[in-house]
Scaffold this motif. Structure first.
Motif, PDB file in Angstrom:
ATOM      1  N   ASN A   1       0.829  -1.214   0.000  1.00  0.00           N
ATOM      2  CA  ASN A   1       0.000   0.000   0.000  1.00  0.00           C
ATOM      3  C   ASN A   1       0.858   1.256   0.000  1.00  0.00           C
ATOM      4  O   ASN A   1       0.504   2.265  -0.613  1.00  0.00           O
ATOM      5  CB  ASN A   1      -0.952   0.000   1.198  1.00  0.00           C
ATOM      6  CG  ASN A   1      -2.257  -0.690   0.891  1.00  0.00           C
ATOM      7  OD1 ASN A   1      -3.153  -0.121   0.265  1.00  0.00           O
ATOM      8  ND2 ASN A   1      -2.376  -1.944   1.298  1.00  0.00           N
ATOM      9  N   MET A   2       2.001   1.205   0.684  1.00  0.00           N
ATOM     10  CA  MET A   2       2.927   2.327   0.655  1.00  0.00           C
ATOM     11  C   MET A   2       3.407   2.570  -0.772  1.00  0.00           C
ATOM     12  O   MET A   2       3.499   3.719  -1.229  1.00  0.00           O
ATOM     13  CB  MET A   2       4.124   2.047   1.568  1.00  0.00           C
ATOM     14  CG  MET A   2       5.180   3.142   1.567  1.00  0.00           C
ATOM     15  SD  MET A   2       6.621   2.689   2.574  1.00  0.00           S
ATOM     16  CE  MET A   2       7.681   4.109   2.285  1.00  0.00           C
ATOM     17  N   SER A   3       3.693   1.491  -1.496  1.00  0.00           N
ATOM     18  CA  SER A   3       4.133   1.635  -2.892  1.00  0.00           C
ATOM     19  C   SER A   3       3.034   2.262  -3.746  1.00  0.00           C
ATOM     20  O   SER A   3       3.307   3.065  -4.645  1.00  0.00           O
ATOM     21  CB  SER A   3       4.539   0.272  -3.463  1.00  0.00           C
ATOM     22  OG  SER A   3       3.416  -0.540  -3.775  1.00  0.00           O
ATOM     23  N   MET A   4       1.772   1.930  -3.438  1.00  0.00           N
ATOM     24  CA  MET A   4       0.642   2.498  -4.185  1.00  0.00           C
ATOM     25  C   MET A   4       0.496   3.994  -3.903  1.00  0.00           C
ATOM     26  O   MET A   4       0.162   4.772  -4.804  1.00  0.00           O
ATOM     27  CB  MET A   4      -0.647   1.746  -3.822  1.00  0.00           C
ATOM     28  CG  MET A   4      -0.636   0.285  -4.285  1.00  0.00           C
ATOM     29  SD  MET A   4      -1.897  -0.744  -3.484  1.00  0.00           S
ATOM     30  CE  MET A   4      -3.391  -0.083  -4.214  1.00  0.00           C
ATOM     31  N   VAL A   5       0.750   4.367  -2.642  1.00  0.00           N
ATOM     32  CA  VAL A   5       0.672   5.797  -2.267  1.00  0.00           C
ATOM     33  C   VAL A   5       1.724   6.601  -3.030  1.00  0.00           C
ATOM     34  O   VAL A   5       1.422   7.655  -3.620  1.00  0.00           O
ATOM     35  CB  VAL A   5       0.868   5.966  -0.742  1.00  0.00           C
ATOM     36  CG1 VAL A   5       1.070   7.432  -0.386  1.00  0.00           C
ATOM     37  CG2 VAL A   5      -0.320   5.398   0.023  1.00  0.00           C
ATOM     38  N   ILE A   6       2.969   6.111  -3.023  1.00  0.00           N
ATOM     39  CA  ILE A   6       4.050   6.830  -3.716  1.00  0.00           C
ATOM     40  C   ILE A   6       3.783   6.866  -5.222  1.00  0.00           C
ATOM     41  O   ILE A   6       4.005   7.896  -5.877  1.00  0.00           O
ATOM     42  CB  ILE A   6       5.418   6.180  -3.412  1.00  0.00           C
ATOM     43  CG1 ILE A   6       5.728   6.299  -1.918  1.00  0.00           C
ATOM     44  CG2 ILE A   6       6.523   6.834  -4.240  1.00  0.00           C
ATOM     45  CD1 ILE A   6       7.009   5.621  -1.489  1.00  0.00           C
ATOM     46  N   TYR A   7       3.309   5.752  -5.771  1.00  0.00           N
ATOM     47  CA  TYR A   7       3.014   5.703  -7.206  1.00  0.00           C
ATOM     48  C   TYR A   7       1.956   6.752  -7.568  1.00  0.00           C
ATOM     49  O   TYR A   7       2.057   7.441  -8.584  1.00  0.00           O
ATOM     50  CB  TYR A   7       2.529   4.308  -7.600  1.00  0.00           C
ATOM     51  CG  TYR A   7       2.479   4.076  -9.088  1.00  0.00           C
ATOM     52  CD1 TYR A   7       3.576   3.572  -9.773  1.00  0.00           C
ATOM     53  CD2 TYR A   7       1.333   4.383  -9.834  1.00  0.00           C
ATOM     54  CE1 TYR A   7       3.544   3.364 -11.140  1.00  0.00           C
ATOM     55  CE2 TYR A   7       1.286   4.189 -11.199  1.00  0.00           C
ATOM     56  CZ  TYR A   7       2.403   3.680 -11.853  1.00  0.00           C
ATOM     57  OH  TYR A   7       2.362   3.492 -13.211  1.00  0.00           O
ATOM     58  N   TYR A   8       0.942   6.879  -6.693  1.00  0.00           N
ATOM     59  CA  TYR A   8      -0.110   7.867  -6.945  1.00  0.00           C
ATOM     60  C   TYR A   8       0.441   9.294  -6.840  1.00  0.00           C
ATOM     61  O   TYR A   8       0.065  10.181  -7.621  1.00  0.00           O
ATOM     62  CB  TYR A   8      -1.272   7.693  -5.970  1.00  0.00           C
ATOM     63  CG  TYR A   8      -2.465   8.548  -6.321  1.00  0.00           C
ATOM     64  CD1 TYR A   8      -3.370   8.153  -7.312  1.00  0.00           C
ATOM     65  CD2 TYR A   8      -2.677   9.769  -5.691  1.00  0.00           C
ATOM     66  CE1 TYR A   8      -4.451   8.944  -7.657  1.00  0.00           C
ATOM     67  CE2 TYR A   8      -3.752  10.562  -6.030  1.00  0.00           C
ATOM     68  CZ  TYR A   8      -4.633  10.151  -7.015  1.00  0.00           C
ATOM     69  OH  TYR A   8      -5.694  10.949  -7.360  1.00  0.00           O
ATOM     70  N   MET A   9       1.347   9.514  -5.885  1.00  0.00           N
ATOM     71  CA  MET A   9       1.968  10.833  -5.736  1.00  0.00           C
ATOM     72  C   MET A   9       2.754  11.202  -6.995  1.00  0.00           C
ATOM     73  O   MET A   9       2.803  12.374  -7.389  1.00  0.00           O
ATOM     74  CB  MET A   9       2.898  10.847  -4.513  1.00  0.00           C
ATOM     75  CG  MET A   9       2.163  10.765  -3.184  1.00  0.00           C
ATOM     76  SD  MET A   9       3.271  10.382  -1.787  1.00  0.00           S
ATOM     77  CE  MET A   9       4.115  11.939  -1.598  1.00  0.00           C
ATOM     78  N   VAL A  10       3.357  10.209  -7.635  1.00  0.00           N
ATOM     79  CA  VAL A  10       4.156  10.464  -8.828  1.00  0.00           C
ATOM     80  C   VAL A  10       3.279  10.625 -10.069  1.00  0.00           C
ATOM     81  O   VAL A  10       3.417  11.597 -10.827  1.00  0.00           O
ATOM     82  CB  VAL A  10       5.173   9.312  -9.053  1.00  0.00           C
ATOM     83  CG1 VAL A  10       5.914   9.496 -10.385  1.00  0.00           C
ATOM     84  CG2 VAL A  10       6.174   9.252  -7.907  1.00  0.00           C
ATOM     85  N   TYR A  11       2.354   9.665 -10.266  1.00  0.00           N
ATOM     86  CA  TYR A  11       1.619   9.606 -11.539  1.00  0.00           C
ATOM     87  C   TYR A  11       0.141   9.981 -11.459  1.00  0.00           C
ATOM     88  O   TYR A  11      -0.528  10.072 -12.485  1.00  0.00           O
ATOM     89  CB  TYR A  11       1.722   8.189 -12.120  1.00  0.00           C
ATOM     90  CG  TYR A  11       3.117   7.806 -12.546  1.00  0.00           C
ATOM     91  CD1 TYR A  11       3.699   8.372 -13.683  1.00  0.00           C
ATOM     92  CD2 TYR A  11       3.853   6.887 -11.809  1.00  0.00           C
ATOM     93  CE1 TYR A  11       4.983   8.018 -14.076  1.00  0.00           C
ATOM     94  CE2 TYR A  11       5.141   6.522 -12.188  1.00  0.00           C
ATOM     95  CZ  TYR A  11       5.696   7.091 -13.321  1.00  0.00           C
ATOM     96  OH  TYR A  11       6.965   6.736 -13.712  1.00  0.00           O
ATOM     97  N   GLN A  12      -0.388  10.157 -10.232  1.00  0.00           N
ATOM     98  CA  GLN A  12      -1.817  10.411 -10.039  1.00  0.00           C
ATOM     99  C   GLN A  12      -2.666   9.320 -10.714  1.00  0.00           C
ATOM    100  O   GLN A  12      -3.708   9.577 -11.310  1.00  0.00           O
ATOM    101  CB  GLN A  12      -2.257  11.789 -10.572  1.00  0.00           C
ATOM    102  CG  GLN A  12      -1.767  12.968  -9.754  1.00  0.00           C
ATOM    103  CD  GLN A  12      -0.286  13.241 -10.027  1.00  0.00           C
ATOM    104  OE1 GLN A  12       0.086  13.452 -11.184  1.00  0.00           O
ATOM    105  NE2 GLN A  12       0.531  13.241  -9.002  1.00  0.00           N
ATOM    106  N   GLN A  13      -2.186   8.088 -10.613  1.00  0.00           N
ATOM    107  CA  GLN A  13      -2.897   6.937 -11.167  1.00  0.00           C
ATOM    108  C   GLN A  13      -3.195   5.943 -10.053  1.00  0.00           C
ATOM    109  O   GLN A  13      -2.337   5.662  -9.218  1.00  0.00           O
ATOM    110  CB  GLN A  13      -2.068   6.254 -12.256  1.00  0.00           C
ATOM    111  CG  GLN A  13      -1.949   7.059 -13.538  1.00  0.00           C
ATOM    112  CD  GLN A  13      -1.135   6.316 -14.591  1.00  0.00           C
ATOM    113  OE1 GLN A  13      -0.911   5.123 -14.492  1.00  0.00           O
ATOM    114  NE2 GLN A  13      -0.695   7.027 -15.618  1.00  0.00           N
TER     115      GLN A  13
END
Length: 413
Positions: free
Chosen positions: A141-153
């Protein structure tokens, strides 16, 4: 598409570190470390730096539109997020190391033995002790948070796991079973029929020791034992024993044995199994384990309690190191405290307080016999007010003081 600025990536890395207190790194497209949120963080003593571990794990992983999850042979976990736009690779955000559970010194020593590594164990213990602990679910879930911060996906956890399965997939080739099936037909030696196995497990569920052992010995003579290791007959026997104990554990739980008792019993037998050096001893251990599971189920069936009482007892067993209260149990069972108290005494024969004390004292006996804890430590661990009160309750249920109990164990009487 958005062009990533280095200061933006560094800002995301800093935020992620502040939220989770887990090291976050940014490597550019040449593989150079350009941002490190925890420059003084401890690294695995078997490597010169965390950079060496990261290079080993992620070299050649390429561009991915999802977090890439990796685990070292020493059980540390990392993930990587590719930074790219218009197929232009800018670098990787890499997070880790973490572990999913607190490793005991025994587990660490076992890991080093398995990998045949010689190192200062104190240094390795210190390293594992200081590693951040986070569940696999929360780490992803942490990886998903960072991914969203980067790509807004938005990403789905299931998709991340499936994609990583493809990335990390290594095909394991196994021998075709057809030759062994043909050989078994010719020699008329085949594996035990599933109906016999079900009957066997049912005897454990019902706590029928005599029938269980009779079936076990009959099956030992007639059934074909699977070859679970081609390199060692003893290892093959041990693997078979583990599978039998696992099935017996589930059957015992279904038969009414407390889940934690069953699983801990299973762990103890499997740990003992690994110490054995003779095949005859393995067969004896299997028989002992099956008998104990059946006997414990039989004893549990002698005390048939209502669902609220079973819930209370199971909760008490699993929370022996907590301060358990009547109001807590009443809330758990959705019953009035007075009603629950009366119901418990009616069915069990003793009050809830007495049952809690009795169960804690049984745990204390185990700790005194098999651990290095002092009396004061055990008293504190089990939430007794003070050591003198602990000694008083201990004597009430055991008949002797804790010190006499220790001396009796030391003298073997």
């Amino acid at each position: 598409m958005h062009i990533f600025k280095q200061e933006d990536i560094e800002y995301i890395c800093k935020l992620a570190f502040n939220m989770y207190r887990i090291p976050v790194y940014f490597y550019n497209n040449r593989g150079d470390l350009v941002y490190d949120t925890a420059p003084n963080s401890l690294h695995n003593p078997l490597y010169p730096s965390n950079f060496a571990i990261i290079a080993e794990l992620f070299s050649g992983t390429g561009l991915h539109d999802f977090p890439v999850l990796k685990e070292t042979k020493y059980l540390e976990k990392f993930f990587s997020i590719s930074i790219h736009s218009n197929h232009q690779f800018s670098g990787n955000i890499i997070v880790g190391p973490v572990i999913n559970f607190r490793m005991t010194e025994e587990t660490i020593n076992g890991t080093l033995r398995d990998l045949q590594i010689s190192i200062n164990k104190e240094e390795m213990v210190r390293y594992y002790t200081e590693l951040p602990i986070i569940s696999n679910f929360n780490f992803i879930n942490m990886s998903m948070v960072i991914y969203y911060m980067v790509y807004q996906q938005k990403l789905e956890l299931v998709d991340i796991l499936k994609n990583n399965e493809e990335v990390n997939k290594k095909r394991i080739e196994i021998e075709s079973p057809h030759f062994q099936i043909t050989e078994g037909r010719q020699t008329k030696i085949v594996h035990t029929d599933i109906s016999i196995e079900k009957k066997f497990l049912n005897y454990i569920k019902m706590g029928k020791k005599d029938k269980l052992i009779e079936t076990f010995h009959t099956n030992q003579k007639q059934g074909k034992k699977g070859v679970l290791s081609k390199t060692s007959y003893l290892r093959s026997q041990k693997n078979l024993a583990i599978s039998i104990i696992t099935l017996a554990t589930r059957a015992a739980v279904e038969g009414g044995l407390y889940q934690e008792i069953a699983y801990n019993l299973s762990d103890s037998y499997i740990q003992k199994l690994e110490e054995l050096t003779e095949s005859k001893a393995v067969d004896q251990l299997i028989e002992n384990a099956l008998l104990e599971f059946a006997e414990r189920v039989e004893n549990s069936k002698k005390h048939k309690y209502s669902k609220p009482i079973n819930v209370c007892q199971n909760f008490i067993f699993n929370h022996l190191y907590d301060n358990i209260t009547l109001s807590e149990l009443a809330e758990l069972t959705s019953l009035n405290p007075n009603y629950l108290s009366n119901l418990f005494k009616k069915e069990v024969g003793i009050s809830i307080l007495q049952f809690i004390q009795q169960t804690k004292i049984e745990e204390a006996k185990s700790l005194l016999s098999y651990s290095s804890y002092t009396l004061a430590e055990i008293s504190t661990l089990l939430n007794f007010h003070d050591q003198s009160y602990f000694a008083k309750v201990f004597k009430k249920f055991v008949g002797i003081t804790p010190k006499k109990f220790i001396n009796r164990n030391l003298n073997g009487s």
